[in-house]
Design an enzyme around this catalytic site. Structure first.
Site, PDB file in Angstrom:
ATOM      1  CG  ASP A  89      -1.826   1.169   1.291  1.00 13.41           C
ATOM      2  OD1 ASP A  89      -1.412   2.269   0.866  1.00 13.41           O
ATOM      3  OD2 ASP A  89      -2.972   1.010   1.718  1.00 13.41           O
ATOM      4  CG  HIS A  90       1.126   4.426  -3.051  1.00 11.28           C
ATOM      5  ND1 HIS A  90      -0.128   4.055  -3.440  1.00 11.28           N
ATOM      6  CD2 HIS A  90       1.137   5.771  -3.108  1.00 11.28           C
ATOM      7  CE1 HIS A  90      -0.832   5.121  -3.718  1.00 11.28           C
ATOM      8  NE2 HIS A  90      -0.100   6.202  -3.526  1.00 11.28           N
ATOM      9  CG  HIS A 150      -4.501   4.463  -0.237  1.00  7.34           C
ATOM     10  ND1 HIS A 150      -3.533   3.503  -0.333  1.00  7.34           N
ATOM     11  CD2 HIS A 150      -4.793   4.818  -1.510  1.00  7.34           C
ATOM     12  CE1 HIS A 150      -3.269   3.277  -1.614  1.00  7.34           C
ATOM     13  NE2 HIS A 150      -4.023   4.061  -2.347  1.00  7.34           N
TER      14      HIS A 150
HETATM   15  C1  BG6 Z   1      -4.264   4.618  -5.838  1.00 13.78           C
HETATM   16  C2  BG6 Z   1      -5.668   4.650  -6.389  1.00 13.78           C
HETATM   17  O1  BG6 Z   1      -4.100   3.495  -5.009  1.00 13.78           O
HETATM   18  O2  BG6 Z   1      -4.016   5.787  -5.068  1.00 13.78           O
HETATM   19  C3  BG6 Z   1      -5.871   5.901  -7.222  1.00 13.78           C
HETATM   20  O3  BG6 Z   1      -5.901   3.507  -7.182  1.00 13.78           O
HETATM   21  C4  BG6 Z   1      -5.504   7.134  -6.434  1.00 13.78           C
HETATM   22  O4  BG6 Z   1      -7.209   5.992  -7.678  1.00 13.78           O
HETATM   23  C5  BG6 Z   1      -4.109   6.982  -5.813  1.00 13.78           C
HETATM   24  O5  BG6 Z   1      -5.528   8.249  -7.313  1.00 13.78           O
HETATM   25  C6  BG6 Z   1      -3.804   8.114  -4.879  1.00 13.78           C
HETATM   26  O6  BG6 Z   1      -2.440   8.070  -4.533  1.00 13.78           O
HETATM   27  P1  BG6 Z   1      -1.663   9.404  -4.145  1.00 13.78           P
HETATM   28  O7  BG6 Z   1      -0.314   8.928  -3.714  1.00 13.78           O
HETATM   29  O8  BG6 Z   1      -1.645  10.255  -5.377  1.00 13.78           O
HETATM   30  O9  BG6 Z   1      -2.455  10.016  -3.051  1.00 13.78           O
END
Ligand code: BG6
Length: 517
Positions: free
Chosen positions: A205-206, A268
């Site tokens: 989960d980045h 997230h």
């Molecule tokens: C991803 C989703 O996991 O996270 C996207 O699939 C979303 O829809 C993105 O835009 C948001 O990531 P960040 O790092 O730009 O907040």
């Protein structure tokens, strides 16, 4: 003797990061022709190379269906330059691009895996990568189980004896979404666990790679003053907002089956919630941190459908430009029921949090891009400072701590201060910490840290099977309730606004309102 007040500028002393270099290894990316590889993964790997954090004996293999052998490395180089903000003349770039290989195959074709195994053997010889493998599953989720099973069948999932007498290691990173509800997540866990030991699996989960997210734990557990008030006795409520101004960016088919709840809330937002609410772990070891997170998720009471709000954007204006509605997006059903916005109210039934409401909202095409956690404290028991008419003395607002995850990363503490002058007027003021001011700008996108951790075998910032199932267990009943009751008023918010008005009502019935962001 009184001392002169002394104000120290809050410029942090940044100590160099401890050097952590993984063993020689190959990173094999399945689904390498997708956007993620070019825009995020390769730039992240290159940033690690720039920081001397990659082993010298290293290679990347992109795997996808299309025959891209001749163009793949050059295309990744473009991604590194554009997505990673790297200068074309950077001396490390050419040698790094020389380590990028490509292997074309169909993910459901057994013979392709035998070919891949051979290619990886050749790469070990050419680059000295010693048989260590990090597989990265960045394909559409329907291929995850095929890939895992074929890797197992072809003897690529288990460590083996290396010529240097050591054991090799094999790990796999699996991208989200991990399942689409509780049942499918369990089934996928079962399949993956048949082939890989849990220690080999890194469910990514980045958000957990973001500095600001990791800093929630530092803020709470490396400082003596906040944890004492971090509970139901002092906190009135908590808000978590994950707002995006972008739409679905051409990902119609994916988003139609996902929606905001699956795409962002189950993963997230639930991760953010666990960091804000978990008990201090006994150590920062993976198992200790994960255990505390799971405890919190399991303590969340079932979320009643009446405490949820869904929305879908219609046409509107974002950044001064007109944009189309969700139902007009490419490959989206003209009467789609998919939510692009979700808001929830939940409670955590444990000693620390009982009775404190948590309000969550996430959505696309909102007024601006901002991910923020706001902790609002209770008012003092007695408001001593009254205005002339017996009312409030000016503007006595409750204290808040707001953690800005992105953009404009930082933390603000709001408190009341006396407005200079003869009266006793009070106004809210902010104490502010900004990452950019204290540490300078960081180019990290979250993936650097997580890729490096996976190469080092550190699973602290990755999801465990229990965690994934605990969050799906919370979200699945909402998905079911929503599926049973189609919405009649979609689209119910205009692009560029703060979402459906029903989400305001979620707080208003309890005398609260969303913080203005
Ligand atoms: C991803 C989703 O996991 O996270 C996207 O699939 C979303 O829809 C993105 O835009 C948001 O990531 P960040 O790092 O730009 O907040």
């Amino acid at each position: 003797m009184p001392t002169e007040p002394h104000i120290t500028p809050a410029v942090a002393h940044v100590s160099p990061q401890p050097e952590r270099t993984p063993d020689p290894c190959v990173v094999i990316i399945f689904g390498a022709s997708g956007d993620l590889t070019k825009r995020k993964l390769l730039p992240a790997l290159y940033h690690l190379e720039q920081a001397n954090l990659l082993p010298k004996e290293f290679a990347v293999v992109g795997v996808a269906r299309r025959p891209l052998e001749d163009s793949f490395a050059a295309d990744m180089k473009e991604g590194i330059i554009a997505g990673g903000g790297v200068d074309e003349s950077d001396p490390k770039l050419k040698p790094f691009v020389g380590k990028i290989q490509y292997h074309a195959m169909n993910f459901d074709d057994s013979a392709g895996y035998e070919g891949l195994k051979k290619t990886l053997g050749q790469i070990d010889e050419k680059f000295g990568t010693c048989g260590n493998r990090l597989f990265y599953l960045a394909t559409a989720p329907e291929y995850f189980s095929d890939i895992v099973n074929f890797l197992g069948e072809h003897g690529m999932s288990k460590p083996c004896d290396a010529p240097n007498g050591k054991k090799t290691w094999v790990r796999t990173i699996i991208e989200k979404p991990f399942g689409h509800d509780l049942e499918s997540a369990k089934a996928l866990n079962d399949e993956v666990n048949k082939v890989f030991h849990e220690d080999q699996i890194f469910r990514i989960d980045h958000y957990l790679g973001k500095e600001t997210v990791q800093n929630i734990l530092v803020f709470r557990f490396a400082n003596g003053i906040f944890e004492n008030v971090w509970n139901r006795n002092y906190i009135d409520h908590v808000e978590i907002t994950a707002a995006e101004s972008i739409g679905i960016e051409g990902r119609g088919p994916f988003y139609e089956t996902a929606g905001a709840l699956r795409d962002v809330v189950q993963n997230h937002v639930m991760e953010l919630l666990s960091f804000v609410t978990m008990e201090p772990p006994v150590s920062f070891e993976a198992s200790a941190v994960r255990a505390e997170k799971v405890k919190v998720w399991r303590a969340i009471q079932p979320i009643h459908p009446a405490d949820t709000v869904r929305g879908q954007y219609g046409p509107g204006t974002v950044d001064g430009k007109p944009v189309i509605g969700y139902r007009q997006e490419d490959r989206v059903h003209p009467r789609s029921q998919t939510e692009t916005y979700a808001a929830l109210r939940l409670e955590i039934e444990n000693w620390r949090w009982a009775g404190v409401p948590f309000y969550i909202r996430a959505g696309k095409r909102l007024a601006k891009r901002v991910t923020e956690i706001t902790v609002q404290f209770k008012q003092p028991p007695l408001l001593l400072f009254k205005g002339k008419d017996g009312g409030k003395a000016g503007n006595v607002e409750p204290n808040i701590i707001s953690m800005r995850i992105q953009p404009d990363e930082g933390i603000t503490l709001r408190f009341g201060a006396k407005v200079p002058g003869q009266g006793m007027n009070i106004s809210p003021v902010n104490m502010d910490f900004s990452y950019a001011e204290s540490f300078g700008k960081s180019s990290a996108n979250g993936y650097e840290r997580l890729l490096l951790d996976a190469m080092l075998g550190d699973a602290t910032l990755f999801a465990h099977r229990d965690g994934v199932e605990a969050t799906w267990a919370l979200i699945t009943p909402i998905l079911k309730a929503w599926a049973e009751k189609p919405v009649k008023d979609f689209p119910n918010y205009a692009a560029g606004t703060w979402g459906p008005t029903a989400a305001d009502a979620l707080l208003e019935v309890e005398g609260r309102k969303w913080r203005k962001l």
